[in-house]
Scaffold this motif. Structure first.
Motif, PDB file in Angstrom:
ATOM      1  N   LEU A 249      11.057  10.626  49.616  1.00 19.45           N
ATOM      2  CA  LEU A 249      10.867  10.528  51.070  1.00 19.45           C
ATOM      3  C   LEU A 249       9.387  10.398  51.434  1.00 19.45           C
ATOM      4  CD1 LEU A 249      13.492  13.203  52.126  1.00 19.45           C
ATOM      5  CD2 LEU A 249      13.598  10.756  52.693  1.00 19.45           C
ATOM      6  N   LEU A 250       8.517  11.124  50.739  1.00 19.93           N
ATOM      7  CA  LEU A 250       7.078  10.968  50.952  1.00 19.93           C
ATOM      8  C   LEU A 250       6.645   9.531  50.679  1.00 19.93           C
ATOM      9  CD1 LEU A 250       5.779  14.249  49.265  1.00 19.93           C
ATOM     10  CD2 LEU A 250       5.410  13.637  51.669  1.00 19.93           C
ATOM     11  N   GLY A 293       4.569  21.082  40.924  1.00 22.12           N
ATOM     12  CA  GLY A 293       3.134  20.976  41.155  1.00 22.12           C
ATOM     13  C   GLY A 293       2.687  19.568  41.459  1.00 22.12           C
ATOM     14  N   GLN A 294       3.168  18.597  40.679  1.00 26.82           N
ATOM     15  CA  GLN A 294       2.777  17.199  40.900  1.00 26.82           C
ATOM     16  C   GLN A 294       3.220  16.712  42.282  1.00 26.82           C
ATOM     17  OE1 GLN A 294       0.913  15.346  38.969  1.00 26.82           O
ATOM     18  NE2 GLN A 294       1.189  15.895  36.827  1.00 26.82           N
ATOM     19  N   ILE A 295       4.407  17.108  42.699  1.00 24.11           N
ATOM     20  CA  ILE A 295       4.909  16.674  44.010  1.00 24.11           C
ATOM     21  C   ILE A 295       4.118  17.333  45.140  1.00 24.11           C
ATOM     22  CG2 ILE A 295       6.917  16.671  45.548  1.00 24.11           C
ATOM     23  CD1 ILE A 295       8.619  16.488  42.888  1.00 24.11           C
ATOM     24  N   PHE A 296       3.739  18.586  44.967  1.00 24.48           N
ATOM     25  CA  PHE A 296       2.895  19.233  45.981  1.00 24.48           C
ATOM     26  C   PHE A 296       1.527  18.533  46.079  1.00 24.48           C
ATOM     27  CE2 PHE A 296       5.433  23.378  45.447  1.00 24.48           C
ATOM     28  CZ  PHE A 296       6.079  23.211  46.666  1.00 24.48           C
ATOM     29  N   VAL A 297       0.961  18.111  44.944  1.00 29.97           N
ATOM     30  CA  VAL A 297      -0.300  17.353  45.006  1.00 29.97           C
ATOM     31  C   VAL A 297      -0.091  16.051  45.770  1.00 29.97           C
ATOM     32  CG1 VAL A 297      -2.065  16.139  43.674  1.00 29.97           C
ATOM     33  CG2 VAL A 297      -1.231  18.343  42.880  1.00 29.97           C
ATOM     34  N   GLU A 298       1.028  15.387  45.507  1.00 26.97           N
ATOM     35  CA  GLU A 298       1.306  14.136  46.211  1.00 26.97           C
ATOM     36  C   GLU A 298       1.479  14.386  47.705  1.00 26.97           C
ATOM     37  OE1 GLU A 298       1.261  10.065  45.901  1.00 26.97           O
ATOM     38  OE2 GLU A 298       0.844  11.607  44.393  1.00 26.97           O
ATOM     39  N   ALA A 299       2.073  15.520  48.051  1.00 27.67           N
ATOM     40  CA  ALA A 299       2.206  15.876  49.471  1.00 27.67           C
ATOM     41  C   ALA A 299       0.835  16.012  50.116  1.00 27.67           C
ATOM     42  CB  ALA A 299       2.996  17.171  49.616  1.00 27.67           C
ATOM     43  N   ARG A 304      -2.672  15.311  53.724  1.00 31.48           N
ATOM     44  CA  ARG A 304      -3.978  15.979  53.793  1.00 31.48           C
ATOM     45  C   ARG A 304      -3.864  17.430  54.232  1.00 31.48           C
ATOM     46  NH1 ARG A 304      -4.715  11.615  51.657  1.00 31.48           N
ATOM     47  NH2 ARG A 304      -6.591  10.345  51.854  1.00 31.48           N
ATOM     48  N   GLN A 305      -2.696  18.030  54.061  1.00 28.12           N
ATOM     49  CA  GLN A 305      -2.509  19.444  54.366  1.00 28.12           C
ATOM     50  C   GLN A 305      -2.828  20.262  53.115  1.00 28.12           C
ATOM     51  OE1 GLN A 305       1.296  20.350  56.256  1.00 28.12           O
ATOM     52  NE2 GLN A 305       1.354  18.313  57.188  1.00 28.12           N
ATOM     53  N   THR A 306      -3.891  21.071  53.181  1.00 22.53           N
ATOM     54  CA  THR A 306      -4.381  21.776  51.992  1.00 22.53           C
ATOM     55  C   THR A 306      -3.402  22.832  51.476  1.00 22.53           C
ATOM     56  OG1 THR A 306      -5.610  23.313  53.414  1.00 22.53           O
ATOM     57  CG2 THR A 306      -6.794  21.382  52.569  1.00 22.53           C
ATOM     58  N   LYS A 307      -2.451  23.239  52.302  1.00 21.23           N
ATOM     59  CA  LYS A 307      -1.486  24.242  51.840  1.00 21.23           C
ATOM     60  C   LYS A 307      -0.682  23.727  50.646  1.00 21.23           C
ATOM     61  CE  LYS A 307       2.179  22.990  55.161  1.00 21.23           C
ATOM     62  NZ  LYS A 307       3.046  23.498  56.242  1.00 21.23           N
ATOM     63  N   TRP A 308      -0.527  22.412  50.547  1.00 25.76           N
ATOM     64  CA  TRP A 308       0.238  21.872  49.421  1.00 25.76           C
ATOM     65  C   TRP A 308      -0.577  21.911  48.132  1.00 25.76           C
ATOM     66  CZ3 TRP A 308       4.527  22.886  51.075  1.00 25.76           C
ATOM     67  CH2 TRP A 308       4.995  22.508  52.329  1.00 25.76           C
ATOM     68  N   LEU A 309      -1.903  21.809  48.220  1.00 27.12           N
ATOM     69  CA  LEU A 309      -2.724  22.009  47.025  1.00 27.12           C
ATOM     70  C   LEU A 309      -2.629  23.455  46.557  1.00 27.12           C
ATOM     71  CD1 LEU A 309      -6.061  20.044  47.578  1.00 27.12           C
ATOM     72  CD2 LEU A 309      -4.152  19.464  46.086  1.00 27.12           C
ATOM     73  N   ASP A 310      -2.649  24.384  47.508  1.00 26.49           N
ATOM     74  CA  ASP A 310      -2.501  25.797  47.153  1.00 26.49           C
ATOM     75  C   ASP A 310      -1.165  26.031  46.455  1.00 26.49           C
ATOM     76  OD1 ASP A 310      -4.947  26.315  48.323  1.00 26.49           O
ATOM     77  OD2 ASP A 310      -4.068  26.871  50.263  1.00 26.49           O
TER      78      ASP A 310
END
Length: 358
Positions: A249-250, A293-299, A304-310
């Motif tokens: 979906l992203l 983890g990889q999908i959160f980085v892609e998010a 550009r929401q830093t919460k997904w990097l966290d």
């Protein structure tokens, strides 16, 4: 230009994982198990690889690509994940970089065309959808490198499967590897690259089926079980369930700009965040924590929401129980996650077609 040393520990870990490339790649070629996953990472990391290490890896890529393209064995596996499209993709990167001969790429393409005419697989993992993703990435990396003669066949097979799934009330796989979401993304990659067209009625039909297979909680988070209609979650990672659907979906939102995809992706990310401590998994990119983890980085890359990097940083530990060195099934996937976290806007997610091209 950065060197591996300047890129820091993450680049060093990736280089270490690539020293001994995955074994067994002749039986299961492709990004998931094979040497092609390591080669793909090398092309993403190229500016950060020292000249000596780069020359050694380049010789290996040329040798492996040449050997694969000359393989006369028939295969029904045509995806870039498991199948012969992977060598064609690496060939396109290699020709662009000047380390693979154009004749080697032509042989790899011819092998893909031959296999595609034999294969009946349609999915991302083994079949037509995975080959479409390879073709859209190839064409972005090196214009004219995708085998256009076989594109209508690949499109029709993936589209027919997506249509058939959309007519079924349940029992079908929801995720990326074998599911409707992966086919939807592959088709839109072909459209975005100008390889073919897709009717809006097909898009709406597929999206309605995908939404219907999901479940929403009172916070607005969306969840997809491994099999549509099941009450049990089943496997949850890149390959199956909520994470793979959310990644698709992203990508669909990035490819089309359609708000419906973006809104569903946000709801899916909320579902992933809830599943982090609840869904059974291993540590790999394909079936486990590295996939989250990889999908959160892609998010993060797309929102550009830093919460997904966290959220992604929770999965950077190196699991010693992973004996395989491959990208999707082993330690290279974990090392590449660390590299992406160190420089998330530079390093793409593997397997997203033209969105993965560097």
């Amino acid at each position: 230009m950065k060197t591996a040393t300047q890129d820091g520990p993450a680049a060093t870990r990736v280089a270490h994982r690539m020293r001994d490339w995955p074994s067994g790649s002749r039986a299961y070629p492709g990004l998931i198990f094979g040497w092609q996953g390591a080669a793909w990472v090398r092309f993403q990391q190229a500016p950060a690889v020292s000249s000596r290490a780069g020359a050694s890896i380049a010789r290996r890529i040329e040798a492996e690509t040449s050997a694969d393209s000359a393989d006369s064995a028939d295969s029904d596996r045509i995806s870039m994940f498991v199948g012969c499209a992977a060598s064609a993709l690496i060939g396109a990167y290699g020709v662009r970089s000047g380390i693979v001969a154009p004749a080697t790429l032509r042989r790899a393409r011819a092998r893909l065309v031959h296999a595609a005419r034999r294969s009946r697989d349609w999915d991302v993992n083994l079949g037509a959808a995975g080959a479409l993703l390879a073709c859209s990435e190839m064409e972005t990396v090196l214009e004219g490198s995708a085998p256009r003669a076989v594109l209508p066949l690949l499109r029709d097979r993936a589209l027919a499967a997506a249509d058939a799934i959309s007519d079924r009330p349940g029992g079908w796989t929801t995720g990326m590897a074998h599911g409707l979401a992966g086919a939807m993304m592959a088709l839109e990659c072909g459209v975005a690259r100008g390889l073919f067209r897709l009717r809006n009625s097909s898009r709406q039909r597929h999206l309605a089926a995908l939404v219907g297979a999901g479940m929403q909680d009172d916070r607005g988070a969306m969840f997809w079980p491994q099999l549509a209609g099941d009450k049990a979650w089943g496997l949850q990672s890149w390959c199956h369930g909520t994470p793979g659907v959310t990644l698709a979906l992203l990508a669909l939102h990035a490819l089309t700009g359609q708000a419906a995809y973006g809104e569903l992706a946000e709801a899916g990310l909320a579902g992933m965040a809830w599943l982090v401590d609840r869904a059974p998994r291993n540590a790999t990119l394909c079936c486990g924590g590295a996939g989250f983890g990889q999908i959160f980085v892609e998010a993060y890359r797309m929102t550009r929401q830093t919460k997904w990097l966290d959220a992604a940083r929770r999965f950077t530990h190196d699991d010693a129980s992973l004996l395989h060195r491959s990208l999707f099934k082993g330690t290279l996937g974990l090392a590449y996650l660390g590299l992406r976290l160190a420089d998330p806007l530079r390093y793409p997610m593997p397997g997203l077609g033209l969105l993965s091209a560097s």
